[in-house]
Scaffold this active site. Structure first.
Site, PDB file in Angstrom:
ATOM      1  CB  CYS A  17      65.398  43.503  43.538  1.00 30.67           C
ATOM      2  SG  CYS A  17      66.609  42.170  43.776  1.00 30.67           S
ATOM      3  CB  CYS A  52      64.486  38.752  45.481  1.00 30.12           C
ATOM      4  SG  CYS A  52      65.655  39.782  46.380  1.00 30.12           S
ATOM      5  CG  ASP A  76      24.351  39.081  21.620  1.00 30.11           C
ATOM      6  OD1 ASP A  76      23.982  38.426  20.642  1.00 30.11           O
ATOM      7  OD2 ASP A  76      23.662  39.268  22.645  1.00 30.11           O
ATOM      8  CG  ASP A 128      24.247  37.252  27.568  1.00 31.69           C
ATOM      9  OD1 ASP A 128      25.214  36.486  27.458  1.00 31.69           O
ATOM     10  OD2 ASP A 128      23.083  36.932  27.284  1.00 31.69           O
TER      11      ASP A 128
END
Length: 768
Positions: free
Chosen positions: A14, A17, A458, A656
């Site tokens: 959980c 923990c 771009d 790119d």
């Protein structure tokens, strides 16, 4: 020197923990940072290996029932993320599931849980039915009483409860209590353990010593059924949760399953089959029709079409010829290929994609900090609330209510759903994106993307194809288009200029043959001159025609084409103007539709380009772009992005992934239009494989849907505890007589985590 390792965590159940492990390891000298993701069950640990080791970390948390596993990491073996972000790992992917443990280990855990619930769940359901029988009997005299005398029935329940609570089924909860007593650490198992042990020991006391209980004015009422039902329902919930989480890791498993197992390598003139991990860079291997490409490489012989849908999500095969790159694990559809290996092992595109998806699944979104902060203090607060409830009801003189309410608070206060709310959705979303060619670097980027209100593109290679194409051929009166293209392509065959290559390609598409050119001359800054079939021919600009005393015509056409952002060239022969050829970087077919859909999502669109303002404005008008930055040098792109951010905009930059790296880094979200190269993947927060703009819309939709799911998960996780704890504490009992039996609290708690995971899994069915 620091080292970062991504390691599976064992024994974690959980969010509490995760907080315990984080707190304990952070205390060690040499630990720089640790981040644990409960959804992937992984810990990302940055540490100084000269001061601390993983062995020492395990010594610190091992006594608490946890461990960091170095045997299996992100891609089969221990993986190291270097300071520059690069990843080094082995290639043993065979068993990895993408959820912190090997598939085999996870399935073993699931099988163990199944054996436990096969034993305890039928008994729990029987006890649940008896509980309803008791409720019905108290409401109606028509319901028959239990035929077994109560003292005997209680002894039977005592005998049944002992192996359930103290055997394999209840061991995890008992251990939680022992760890709490010895080390003062508490998790969800501790809460359940305290609740069920309290119910058991109280019930055992009044069953074995009823006279003593009565003399002490303690109600002779047993809660064995509470202990049995709670354990049964919670174990069933853990089983369903584990099973559901296996599904969240399916994306990685599918990617791993795509890998080729062997390669047909040519060595010493002989073709031999070797395991994939024995292929070396420089090896030439054979790929037959229907086979998978073994590793990344370049075609040295043959041509074919290759199915790259496993990387891009696009079903149409791609044509491949000599010198073209092919990606490992894609499928050769037709011809026989000889491929020279260029990347192997962890360097292949598929391995990088798997590593990227796993890093994204293990990362945390900012929204998760809220759940983490709550979970960190949740269990101690619940223990205090339960103690307070016990004391208050005992002071009020209602011992039974005190015990039932305290147990109910302990059981219903489950932080598991809270801890799973975000990571499960992130895991499913990043896996879903990867299957559709959308690679997401981290959860933070996915969260920011759904807030973006401005996207900067771009121009070249993003909105446009990035290569010049002939758009218009306008002949003078009495001249054919074929005649113009024949002369122009014949002249350009002797040139290497990109515009010339566009003319040659266009002529080839029209099946126009070229003629031999003599007396070829490249006139710098003006054009080309040469003799074709004895005729002095030329292609060039207005200055070229003026120098050769050729009358310039077609003014209106020239002006119209120029204003639309196209490069226009004149074609002439002897002293006659034959016509015009216009060339432009062609807009991608999907660009306009994508921008229209972005507008529908209330997102503004900007364009960056180095082109002249007139050219930029023409394209912007064609695509309905809102903001235009023209004549921008590569180094200035980042400044334009900053300008928009200074206006209060949340900006995504689409480029790119290589030339636009500074702007991608500055943007709130950098999105690379890539072909899956390692450079493109590392350059941006999100990479869209194959450069398809429509994937941008899919990425935004995925981001928005993911965070809608996360908000739903958090709402129900918080709401469940906010409503459930007061009711379990008996807050409504004095006013309305409403109580919440620990039996129902256990059922609700078991189902809460399952509901969160199931809600997250809805993303798998989402259409992108």
């Amino acid at each position: 020197m620091t080292k970062t390792e991504i390691l599976p965590v064992s024994g974690m159940h959980c969010a509490s923990c995760a907080n315990i492990i984080t707190r304990k390891i952070k205390k060690l000298s040499g630990i720089k940072n640790i981040q644990i993701n409960i959804g992937t069950e992984k810990a990302t640990v940055t540490y100084d290996p000269h001061h601390v080791s993983v062995v020492q970390m395990n010594e610190e948390i091992g006594k608490l029932g946890y461990s960091l596993d170095q045997e299996i990491s992100e891609i089969g073996k221990s993986k190291h993320v270097m300071p520059d972000g690069s990843v080094m790992s082995g290639m043993d992917h065979s068993e990895h599931m993408g959820i912190g443990q090997s598939k085999e280990k996870k399935l073993q855990e699931l099988a163990h849980q199944k054996r436990l619930i096969q034993f305890v769940l039928p008994i729990s359901l029987l006890m649940f039915a008896i509980t309803f029988w008791d409720i019905a009997r108290s409401l109606s005299p028509l319901v028959p009483e239990n035929p077994i005398p109560m003292p005997i029935f209680n002894l039977i329940l005592l005998v049944i409860t002992i192996p359930i609570l103290f055997g394999p089924s209840g061991r995890i909860f008992i251990q939680g209590v022992i760890r709490f007593i010895k080390y003062r650490v508490a998790n969800m198992d501790t809460l359940v353990g305290i609740g069920t042990l309290s119910a058991f020991f109280y019930s055992a006391f009044v069953t074995l010593f009823p006279s003593l209980a009565m003399s002490l004015s303690i109600p002779v009422h047993t809660y064995f059924d509470v202990a049995i039902v709670i354990i049964g329902f919670i174990l069933f919930g853990k089983y369903l949760e584990t099973k559901s989480k296996l599904q969240t890791g399916e994306a990685i498993e599918k990617l791993l399953g795509l890998q080729a197992k062997t390669a047909a390598v040519i060595r010493d003139g002989q073709e031999i089959q070797v395991p994939i991990d024995q292929v070396l860079v420089g090896d030439v291997f054979v790929v037959r029709p229907g086979d998978k490409v073994a590793v990344d490489g370049i075609i040295v012989k043959g041509s074919s079409t290759v199915d790259e849908s496993m990387l891009t999500g696009e079903s149409i095969p791609v044509e491949k010829n000599i010198d073209d790159e092919v990606i490992g694990s894609t499928i050769n559809k037709q011809g026989l290929l000889h491929v020279k290996a260029t990347k192997i092992g962890a360097d292949t595109v598929l391995s990088q994609i798997i590593a990227m998806v796993e890093r994204a699944q293990g990362s945390k979104a900012p929204i998760e900090d809220l759940a983490d902060n709550v979970s960190a203090v949740f269990v101690p607060i619940v223990l205090l609330i339960a103690l307070a409830v016990l004391i208050i009801w005992m002071i009020a003189g209602n011992f039974s209510m005190a015990l039932v309410s305290a147990i109910g608070v302990l059981v219903i206060a489950c932080p598991c759903a809270l801890g799973l709310a975000t990571p499960t959705a992130i895991i499913v979303a990043t896996g879903k994106g990867a299957s559709r060619g959308i690679l997401i670097k981290d959860a933070g980027s996915l969260e920011i993307l759904q807030k973006v209100n401005t996207i900067v593109f771009d121009k070249t290679g993003t909105l446009t194809k990035g290569e010049p194409r002939v758009t218009d051929v306008i002949p003078a009166q009495g001249v054919s288009e074929q005649q113009i293209l024949t002369i122009a392509s014949s002249l350009e065959h002797n040139s290497t200029h990109p515009l010339g290559q566009a003319i040659i390609l266009h002529a080839q598409e029209k099946s126009i043959k070229t003629n031999e050119v003599s007396n070829f001359e490249n006139v710098e800054g003006k054009g080309i001159v040469g003799s074709i079939t004895g005729q002095r021919s030329m292609i060039g600009n207005e200055k070229m025609l003026q120098d050769n005393y050729i009358e310039i015509g077609l003014h209106d056409d020239f002006d119209t084409l120029s204003k639309s952002g196209k490069t226009v060239m004149y074609v002439a022969q002897n002293k006659d103007l034959l016509g015009l050829i216009a060339i432009a970087d062609v807009v991608k077919p999907e660009s306009k539709q994508v921008i229209q859909k972005l507008h529908a999502l209330n997102i503004k669109v900007a364009m960056l380009t180095g082109d002249h303002q007139d050219v930029a404005d023409a394209i912007a008008k064609q695509l309905e772009i809102d903001i235009v930055f023209a004549q921008v040098l590569p180094g200035e792109k980042a400044e334009k992005v900053k300008q928009l951010q200074q206006q209060g905009r949340i900006v995504a930059m689409v480029g790119d992934g290589i030339n636009d790296a500074p702007a991608l880094a500055v943007a709130d979200v950098g999105i690379a239009m890539g072909t899956g190269t390692d450079v493109a993947i590392e350059a941006a927060d999100i990479t869209l494989l194959k450069g398809n703009l429509e994937k941008l819309l899919s990425a935004i939709l995925l981001s928005r849907s993911t965070f809608t799911i996360i908000k739903q998960n958090l709402f129900w996780a918080f709401g469940y505890n906010v409503i459930g704890i007061p009711v379990a504490a008996g807050l409504l009992y004095p006013l309305f007589g409403i109580t919440l039996s620990p039996v129902f609290a256990g059922a609700a708690m078991a189902l809460s985590s399952v509901s969160v995971v199931t809600n997250s899994l809805r993303l798998k069915r989402m259409k992108l």
